[in-house]
Structure formats: C-alpha cells, structure tokens
Design a protein around this motif. Structure first.
Motif, mmCIF file in Angstrom:
data_model
loop_
_atom_site.group_PDB
_atom_site.id
_atom_site.type_symbol
_atom_site.label_atom_id
_atom_site.label_comp_id
_atom_site.label_asym_id
_atom_site.label_seq_id
_atom_site.Cartn_x
_atom_site.Cartn_y
_atom_site.Cartn_z
ATOM 1 N N ALA A 71 0.412 -8.642 8.060
ATOM 2 C CA ALA A 71 0.136 -9.744 8.989
ATOM 3 C C ALA A 71 1.277 -10.743 9.111
ATOM 4 C CB ALA A 71 -1.143 -10.472 8.571
ATOM 5 N N GLY A 72 2.077 -10.888 8.070
ATOM 6 C CA GLY A 72 3.204 -11.804 8.139
ATOM 7 C C GLY A 72 2.878 -13.255 7.863
ATOM 8 N N VAL A 73 1.724 -13.513 7.261
ATOM 9 C CA VAL A 73 1.335 -14.885 6.901
ATOM 10 C C VAL A 73 0.901 -14.888 5.438
ATOM 11 C CG1 VAL A 73 0.723 -15.615 9.231
ATOM 12 C CG2 VAL A 73 -1.000 -14.509 7.798
ATOM 13 N N ILE A 74 1.140 -16.006 4.769
ATOM 14 C CA ILE A 74 0.885 -16.080 3.332
ATOM 15 C C ILE A 74 -0.587 -15.858 2.966
ATOM 16 C CG2 ILE A 74 0.992 -17.577 1.302
ATOM 17 C CD1 ILE A 74 3.654 -16.326 2.229
ATOM 18 N N PRO A 75 -1.569 -16.417 3.694
ATOM 19 C CA PRO A 75 -2.966 -16.141 3.320
ATOM 20 C C PRO A 75 -3.289 -14.644 3.296
ATOM 21 C CG PRO A 75 -2.879 -18.012 4.808
ATOM 22 C CD PRO A 75 -1.499 -17.429 4.782
ATOM 23 N N ALA A 76 -2.697 -13.884 4.209
ATOM 24 C CA ALA A 76 -2.939 -12.439 4.228
ATOM 25 C C ALA A 76 -2.345 -11.774 2.994
ATOM 26 C CB ALA A 76 -2.358 -11.823 5.501
ATOM 27 N N LEU A 77 -1.141 -12.201 2.607
ATOM 28 C CA LEU A 77 -0.516 -11.625 1.421
ATOM 29 C C LEU A 77 -1.283 -12.015 0.164
ATOM 30 C CD1 LEU A 77 1.675 -9.982 0.123
ATOM 31 C CD2 LEU A 77 3.230 -11.941 0.286
ATOM 32 N N GLU A 78 -1.790 -13.241 0.132
ATOM 33 C CA GLU A 78 -2.614 -13.663 -1.002
ATOM 34 C C GLU A 78 -3.860 -12.798 -1.111
ATOM 35 O OE1 GLU A 78 -1.506 -18.441 -1.215
ATOM 36 O OE2 GLU A 78 -3.178 -17.752 0.041
ATOM 37 N N THR A 79 -4.485 -12.501 0.032
ATOM 38 C CA THR A 79 -5.644 -11.614 0.015
ATOM 39 C C THR A 79 -5.277 -10.240 -0.512
ATOM 40 O OG1 THR A 79 -6.873 -12.710 1.805
ATOM 41 C CG2 THR A 79 -7.271 -10.365 1.507
ATOM 42 N N ALA A 80 -4.139 -9.714 -0.041
ATOM 43 C CA ALA A 80 -3.708 -8.386 -0.487
ATOM 44 C C ALA A 80 -3.492 -8.345 -1.995
ATOM 45 C CB ALA A 80 -2.428 -7.986 0.253
ATOM 46 N N VAL A 81 -2.908 -9.390 -2.538
ATOM 47 C CA VAL A 81 -2.704 -9.465 -3.989
ATOM 48 C C VAL A 81 -4.046 -9.550 -4.708
ATOM 49 C CG1 VAL A 81 -1.799 -10.892 -5.872
ATOM 50 C CG2 VAL A 81 -0.405 -10.488 -3.821
ATOM 51 N N ASP A 82 -4.930 -10.376 -4.200
ATOM 52 C CA ASP A 82 -6.198 -10.636 -4.885
ATOM 53 C C ASP A 82 -7.167 -9.454 -4.867
ATOM 54 O OD1 ASP A 82 -5.328 -13.167 -5.520
ATOM 55 O OD2 ASP A 82 -6.397 -14.161 -3.879
ATOM 56 N N VAL A 83 -7.033 -8.551 -3.884
ATOM 57 C CA VAL A 83 -7.954 -7.408 -3.836
ATOM 58 C C VAL A 83 -7.392 -6.179 -4.556
ATOM 59 C CG1 VAL A 83 -9.012 -8.181 -1.669
ATOM 60 C CG2 VAL A 83 -7.114 -6.528 -1.597
ATOM 61 N N THR A 84 -6.228 -6.337 -5.180
ATOM 62 C CA THR A 84 -5.614 -5.222 -5.910
ATOM 63 C C THR A 84 -6.127 -5.182 -7.343
ATOM 64 O OG1 THR A 84 -3.612 -5.471 -4.581
ATOM 65 C CG2 THR A 84 -3.428 -4.156 -6.579
ATOM 66 N N ARG A 85 -6.460 -4.005 -7.805
ATOM 67 C CA ARG A 85 -7.016 -3.854 -9.146
ATOM 68 C C ARG A 85 -5.940 -3.966 -10.230
ATOM 69 N NH1 ARG A 85 -10.263 -0.197 -10.293
ATOM 70 N NH2 ARG A 85 -10.756 0.655 -8.240
ATOM 71 N N ARG A 86 -6.367 -4.068 -11.458
ATOM 72 C CA ARG A 86 -5.482 -4.024 -12.621
ATOM 73 C C ARG A 86 -4.673 -2.718 -12.584
ATOM 74 N NH1 ARG A 86 -5.897 -6.021 -18.076
ATOM 75 N NH2 ARG A 86 -4.683 -4.714 -19.501
ATOM 76 N N GLY A 87 -3.363 -2.822 -12.697
ATOM 77 C CA GLY A 87 -2.516 -1.637 -12.667
ATOM 78 C C GLY A 87 -2.212 -1.141 -11.269
ATOM 79 N N GLY A 88 -2.746 -1.816 -10.252
ATOM 80 C CA GLY A 88 -2.508 -1.394 -8.876
ATOM 81 C C GLY A 88 -1.244 -2.002 -8.301
ATOM 82 N N GLN A 89 -0.980 -1.656 -7.049
ATOM 83 C CA GLN A 89 0.210 -2.190 -6.409
ATOM 84 C C GLN A 89 -0.101 -2.790 -5.042
ATOM 85 O OE1 GLN A 89 3.253 0.641 -5.094
ATOM 86 N NE2 GLN A 89 1.890 2.345 -5.588
ATOM 87 N N THR A 90 0.582 -3.889 -4.765
ATOM 88 C CA THR A 90 0.474 -4.563 -3.483
ATOM 89 C C THR A 90 1.787 -4.374 -2.748
ATOM 90 O OG1 THR A 90 -0.947 -6.253 -4.495
ATOM 91 C CG2 THR A 90 0.024 -6.767 -2.347
ATOM 92 N N VAL A 91 1.705 -3.917 -1.514
ATOM 93 C CA VAL A 91 2.900 -3.679 -0.697
ATOM 94 C C VAL A 91 2.866 -4.617 0.505
ATOM 95 C CG1 VAL A 91 4.149 -2.000 0.722
ATOM 96 C CG2 VAL A 91 3.035 -1.259 -1.399
#
Length: 217
Positions: free
Chosen positions: A108-128
C-alpha cells in the motif's frame, strides 16, 4: 515474448505482476501450504494474491480499506478478507491463523499498512514490503520483539526478479491458465484520456488501466 499474446495483457506484466508475483515467490519464497496475508489491494497487491493462489498457499488473507477491492481479491482466490478500518482486524487475523501468518506482503505504501503487515505475521514468519512509501516515512519497531519472535522484515524491489527471466515465466503461467492476470485489467483508453484514468485510479475505481496508442497497447 510470444507474438500471439494480446498487447493489453502483455502490458500488465511490466510492473504490477512482476512486483506482486515476485514478492511472494522470489523474496518470500512461498512454499505450498503456508499462510499468506496481502495488505493493500491495488495492482501489485492483487498480483500477490494471484501469486499465492498459483503457489499453493494454504490460507490467503486479503486486507484493504476498500470493500470493492476486497471482494475482487476474494473472487481471485483470497480465502478470507478483512477491512483494515476495523479496529480489530489484526486480532481477528491472528486468531484465525492461530498466531499470525507465515508470510505477509505489504503493497500500500503507507505506514499503517506496513504496521498491519508486521503485526499479523507469526513468530518466525517474514514480512515483505514491496511498496515505495514516502521517503520521509518512518516505521517504529520493537527490537526485542523482532529478536524474541525471530521475525524477518524484508524489502522487495520489483519482486526481486530478473525481468528477462521472470516475465516470460509469468506469461507462460498465464497462458496455462494458472495466473489469470487479465482479471487485473479493468479499463483502457487513449493517451489523451490519461488524466481521467489517473483520477479513476486515485478514487480506487480501477486496478490496471492500459493506455492505447494508434490501435495498440
């Protein structure tokens, strides 16, 4: 490139498909059965959804603030959709996936979207993140959480791909019916209507618009 390929369809592979597909298969290295979340459902995000489907993801979760785009993602293979305007969307995704997804992709190109992507990633997972946010934007991270949960945050420019290799590969998948990128094409028109096309894009009314000149794309 196959000369029989419709030029309007060929034009789709140059950026959105290359970036969205590559973020999933090249950068994240999706394995069959893994869970995937895509945050932001423009041309790149929906291409990432198609990539997750083609790659055999076990669960494909799409998140956006636009209900129309959410429904489009569902029609393209997303198994669950969440409107990011809901205050509980992160908790709902984490509950559904028992702790978060294996791979989340932000487009999306906005920080709230990236924060969501980080927050929904599991332990040991990866956010791109595959978007180009404002250079002045800053993301706040909790370093200890990155360490304790062994998280990975990665950037993906143009899907981490080699166009001369990957575009031909993606075209072949399209021709085999495994990557229906033609679903992304929502409008086309002449160059002198480009301003109206950008207005439609800004309002979220189109996904991919192809400019046609002299009878060609």
């Amino acid at each position: 490139m196959d000369r029989d390929l419709d030029l309007e369809h060929a034009a789709l592979f140059g950026c959105a498909v290359l970036t969205g597909m590559g973020a999933v298969v090249n950068t994240a290295g999706l394995r069959p059965g893994q869970t995937v979340a895509v945050v932001g459902l423009g041309g790149v995000g929906l291409s990432a959804v198609l990539a997750a489907v083609a790659g055999g993801a076990g669960e494909i979760i799409a998140l956006d603030v636009n209900d129309q785009k959410l429904e489009m993602a569902k029609s393209m293979g997303a198994t669950r959709i969440f409107n990011s305007r809901s205050p509980d969307h992160v908790a709902e995704v984490r509950e559904l996936t028992r702790g978060g997804v294996d791979i989340s992709v932000e487009t999306a190109g906005v920080i709230p979207a990236l924060e969501t992507a980080v927050d929904v990633t599991r332990r040991g997972g990866q956010t791109v993140t595959a978007s180009l946010a404002n250079p002045e934007a800053r993301l706040a991270l909790v370093p200890v959480k990155m360490v304790v949960e062994e998280r990975m945050l990665r950037g993906s420019f143009l899907g981490g791909g080699v166009p001369s290799r990957d575009i031909l590969r993606y075209i072949k998948l399209f021709q085999q019916g495994r990557l229906p990128v033609d679903r992304l094409l929502t409008s086309s028109g002449p160059l002198d209507e480009i301003n109206a096309a950008f207005d439609m894009l800004d309002r979220g009314e189109t996904i991919r618009h192809v400019i046609k000149m002299s009878g060609t794309a």
